[in-house]
Design a protein around this motif. Structure first.
Motif: not given
Length: 100
Positions: A17-19, A42-52, A78-79, A99-100
């Protein structure tokens, strides 16, 4: 700007998760987030929902991650907000990442 890591060994995935801003200042922290893990997933999720903000260095870091993790692994971005999703699509990252 910060990065957090959560793993789920039973479901075989890791979430990074990146903020804040995703830019060159996170280079070492981001690389360590996926290279310092005890195992491959097997899965790497990069959560960018809080990236400005995301710059070209961040795009390069994502490509470097793609080249480093196991060839069978999926990397999911993601995000992303509409602005960042547009940057990813223009850069054709939808061809290399989920890309989700």
């Amino acid at each position: 700007m910060s990065i957090s890591i959560a793993t789920d060994d039973k479901k075989d995935y890791v979430t990074i998760t990146i903020i804040g801003n995703f830019d060159f200042s996170l280079f070492n922290d981001f690389r360590n987030a996926y290279t310092d893990l005890e195992k491959s997933y097997s899965l790497y999720i990069v959560d960018i929902s809080n990236v400005e903000y995301l710059d070209s260095a961040a795009l390069g870091m994502l490509l470097s991650m793609k080249n480093t993790v196991s060839g069978n692994a999926t990397i999911q971005l993601k995000g992303a907000n509409d602005f960042i999703k547009n940057i990813l699509m223009i850069s054709r990252f939808d061809k290399r990442f989920d890309i989700k």
